[in-house]
Design a protein around this motif. Structure first.
Motif, PDB file in Angstrom:
ATOM      1  N   THR A 191      54.813  96.686  38.843  1.00 12.49           N
ATOM      2  CA  THR A 191      55.213  96.483  40.234  1.00 12.49           C
ATOM      3  C   THR A 191      54.269  95.481  40.888  1.00 12.49           C
ATOM      4  OG1 THR A 191      53.801  98.235  41.152  1.00 12.49           O
ATOM      5  CG2 THR A 191      56.008  98.885  40.409  1.00 12.49           C
ATOM      6  N   ALA A 192      54.756  94.829  41.938  1.00 14.64           N
ATOM      7  CA  ALA A 192      53.910  93.887  42.665  1.00 14.64           C
ATOM      8  C   ALA A 192      52.712  94.596  43.294  1.00 14.64           C
ATOM      9  CB  ALA A 192      54.739  93.184  43.737  1.00 14.64           C
ATOM     10  N   ALA A 193      52.930  95.824  43.768  1.00 12.85           N
ATOM     11  CA  ALA A 193      51.858  96.566  44.437  1.00 12.85           C
ATOM     12  C   ALA A 193      50.673  96.810  43.516  1.00 12.85           C
ATOM     13  CB  ALA A 193      52.396  97.896  44.965  1.00 12.85           C
ATOM     14  N   ALA A 194      50.912  96.909  42.215  1.00 10.64           N
ATOM     15  CA  ALA A 194      49.822  97.174  41.276  1.00 10.64           C
ATOM     16  C   ALA A 194      48.794  96.050  41.272  1.00 10.64           C
ATOM     17  CB  ALA A 194      50.386  97.372  39.873  1.00 10.64           C
ATOM     18  N   PHE A 195      49.207  94.839  41.604  1.00  9.12           N
ATOM     19  CA  PHE A 195      48.305  93.697  41.534  1.00  9.12           C
ATOM     20  C   PHE A 195      47.415  93.580  42.766  1.00  9.12           C
ATOM     21  CE2 PHE A 195      51.363  92.773  38.319  1.00  9.12           C
ATOM     22  CZ  PHE A 195      50.652  92.099  37.348  1.00  9.12           C
ATOM     23  N   GLU A 196      47.684  94.374  43.798  1.00  5.71           N
ATOM     24  CA  GLU A 196      46.875  94.287  45.013  1.00  5.71           C
ATOM     25  C   GLU A 196      45.443  94.756  44.752  1.00  5.71           C
ATOM     26  OE1 GLU A 196      47.012  95.556  49.741  1.00  5.71           O
ATOM     27  OE2 GLU A 196      48.531  96.326  48.363  1.00  5.71           O
ATOM     28  N   ASP A 197      45.293  95.881  44.050  1.00  4.13           N
ATOM     29  CA  ASP A 197      43.966  96.409  43.733  1.00  4.13           C
ATOM     30  C   ASP A 197      43.859  96.658  42.229  1.00  4.13           C
ATOM     31  OD1 ASP A 197      42.766  96.585  46.380  1.00  4.13           O
ATOM     32  OD2 ASP A 197      44.235  98.143  46.783  1.00  4.13           O
ATOM     33  N   LEU A 198      44.312  95.678  41.449  1.00  5.77           N
ATOM     34  CA  LEU A 198      44.370  95.852  40.000  1.00  5.77           C
ATOM     35  C   LEU A 198      42.994  96.097  39.392  1.00  5.77           C
ATOM     36  CD1 LEU A 198      46.186  95.878  37.522  1.00  5.77           C
ATOM     37  CD2 LEU A 198      45.920  93.395  37.362  1.00  5.77           C
ATOM     38  N   ALA A 199      41.978  95.438  39.907  1.00  2.63           N
ATOM     39  CA  ALA A 199      40.634  95.602  39.355  1.00  2.63           C
ATOM     40  C   ALA A 199      40.163  97.054  39.467  1.00  2.63           C
ATOM     41  CB  ALA A 199      39.650  94.678  40.062  1.00  2.63           C
ATOM     42  N   TRP A 200      40.406  97.673  40.618  1.00  2.00           N
ATOM     43  CA  TRP A 200      39.990  99.061  40.816  1.00  2.00           C
ATOM     44  C   TRP A 200      40.809 100.006  39.946  1.00  2.00           C
ATOM     45  CZ3 TRP A 200      35.509  99.826  42.862  1.00  2.00           C
ATOM     46  CH2 TRP A 200      34.997  98.936  43.813  1.00  2.00           C
ATOM     47  N   LEU A 201      42.086  99.732  39.824  1.00  2.00           N
ATOM     48  CA  LEU A 201      42.953 100.573  38.994  1.00  2.00           C
ATOM     49  C   LEU A 201      42.463 100.581  37.552  1.00  2.00           C
ATOM     50  CD1 LEU A 201      45.506 102.122  38.153  1.00  2.00           C
ATOM     51  CD2 LEU A 201      46.762  99.963  38.252  1.00  2.00           C
ATOM     52  N   LEU A 202      42.177  99.403  37.003  1.00  2.00           N
ATOM     53  CA  LEU A 202      41.806  99.322  35.599  1.00  2.00           C
ATOM     54  C   LEU A 202      40.392  99.825  35.332  1.00  2.00           C
ATOM     55  CD1 LEU A 202      43.381  95.893  34.575  1.00  2.00           C
ATOM     56  CD2 LEU A 202      44.363  98.192  34.441  1.00  2.00           C
ATOM     57  N   ARG A 203      39.575  99.932  36.367  1.00  2.00           N
ATOM     58  CA  ARG A 203      38.217 100.454  36.200  1.00  2.00           C
ATOM     59  C   ARG A 203      38.146 101.965  36.392  1.00  2.00           C
ATOM     60  NH1 ARG A 203      36.739  95.302  38.561  1.00  2.00           N
ATOM     61  NH2 ARG A 203      35.191  94.239  37.239  1.00  2.00           N
ATOM     62  N   GLU A 204      39.234 102.584  36.775  1.00  2.00           N
ATOM     63  CA  GLU A 204      39.215 104.027  37.018  1.00  2.00           C
ATOM     64  C   GLU A 204      38.944 104.769  35.703  1.00  2.00           C
ATOM     65  OE1 GLU A 204      39.345 107.627  39.017  1.00  2.00           O
ATOM     66  OE2 GLU A 204      39.227 105.590  39.813  1.00  2.00           O
ATOM     67  N   PRO A 205      38.015 105.742  35.710  1.00  2.00           N
ATOM     68  CA  PRO A 205      37.731 106.508  34.495  1.00  2.00           C
ATOM     69  C   PRO A 205      39.001 107.113  33.892  1.00  2.00           C
ATOM     70  CG  PRO A 205      36.077 106.984  36.156  1.00  2.00           C
ATOM     71  CD  PRO A 205      37.126 106.139  36.829  1.00  2.00           C
ATOM     72  N   GLY A 206      39.134 106.963  32.599  1.00  2.00           N
ATOM     73  CA  GLY A 206      40.312 107.472  31.894  1.00  2.00           C
ATOM     74  C   GLY A 206      41.268 106.383  31.477  1.00  2.00           C
ATOM     75  N   VAL A 207      41.264 105.260  32.201  1.00  2.00           N
ATOM     76  CA  VAL A 207      42.142 104.147  31.817  1.00  2.00           C
ATOM     77  C   VAL A 207      41.543 103.465  30.585  1.00  2.00           C
ATOM     78  CG1 VAL A 207      43.108 101.911  32.492  1.00  2.00           C
ATOM     79  CG2 VAL A 207      42.990 103.773  34.153  1.00  2.00           C
TER      80      VAL A 207
END
Length: 275
Positions: free
Chosen positions: A120-136
């Motif tokens: 989704t487009a929304a995923a790219f807004e804070d993609l860096a934080w999403l991918l750094r979340e523990p468990g990813v």
């Protein structure tokens, strides 16, 4: 503690409501199977899918389970059905925020390796934080849904920015290279091979498969060919003595040495060559 996650080259989707296909998928040559509780499941078969996936019985290849997005009405039921189920990773559809990842762990009552499906487009807004979340542990590219969200064609050119952004943010987050999205054609191996080769050249680490016939061309594209393995072996052999060396008329420096090591690490023909 998270169980060890090994990024696959050609993980194969199989609908969760088709348990008769589970064994076939597991022995298709794919290096992982994705049991799908999302798009591939008929609306009236979700209970059957959850029950079948919970009792999948696959033990010869890694099992990844795709669940519905956190915004879906089916999300909590998916995770409730998986609380006591053994699997190697969970793929979260339409992952958009770090809070989505935390919610998965909270509802499961444990931490599991999560593949964030970015579509989704929304995923790219804070993609860096999403991918750094523990468990990813890895990202995957949902090209078809992203194109639908953006209102564009799912062509390589139209989505080139988003592929590059996902590759860059995955690298900065210290994650393995992401998985490329699906090719909808499955009866033309050359089309699948070309798509997979383009993804490999761009830096993706593997590609999602939706049919057993796609597995072989995907693996062919992502595994080093004999020429590349031969070159890598000669590079590492050449640097044994130290000092400046040349291979095939090119100076061998650190980037080339690291490239050679990566090639051999992905090859089944590594042998005993070490630097």
């Amino acid at each position: 503690m998270l169980k060890e996650y090994r990024p696959p080259l050609a993980p194969l989707f199989v609908p969760g409501d088709r348990p008769e296909r589970f064994a076939k998928a597991a022995y298709s040559g794919a290096d992982a199977v994705i049991l799908d509780l999302e798009d591939a499941v008929a609306p009236n078969a979700r209970s059957l899918a959850r029950e079948s996936v919970a009792n999948h019985g696959i033990d010869n290849v890694p099992v990844i389970i795709r669940v519905n997005a956190s915004s879906s009405a089916h999300f909590q039921e998916d995770l409730s059905a998986l609380r006591d189920v053994s699997f190697d990773a969970l793929m979260l559809a339409k992952a958009e925020t770090a809070a989505d990842i935390r919610l998965v762990h909270a509802l499961l009552g444990r931490q599991v390796p999560i593949i964030a499906l970015i579509e989704t487009a929304a995923a790219f807004e804070d993609l860096a934080w999403l991918l750094r979340e523990p468990g990813v542990v890895q990202a995957a590219f949902g090209s078809l849904d992203l194109a639908l969200d953006l209102g564009c064609q799912p062509s390589r050119e139209a989505l080139s920015y988003f592929r590059s952004a996902l590759l860059l943010k995955s690298c900065l987050a210290g994650l393995p290279s992401p998985l490329e999205g699906v090719t909808t054609v499955f009866d033309e191996p050359n089309v699948v091979l070309q798509d997979a080769q383009a993804a490999a050249e761009m830096g993706f680490g593997g590609k999602l498969a939706i049919h057993p016939r796609q597995v072989a061309p995907i693996i062919e594209a992502f595994l080093p060919d004999a020429q590349s393995v031969n070159w890598a072996c000669r590079v590492l052999e050449a640097i044994r003595d130290g000092g400046a060396v040349q291979v095939d008329g090119a100076m061998v420096d650190r980037p080339l040495i690291e490239r050679a090591r990566r090639i051999l690490s992905r090859s089944s023909c590594v042998g005993d060559v070490q630097a």
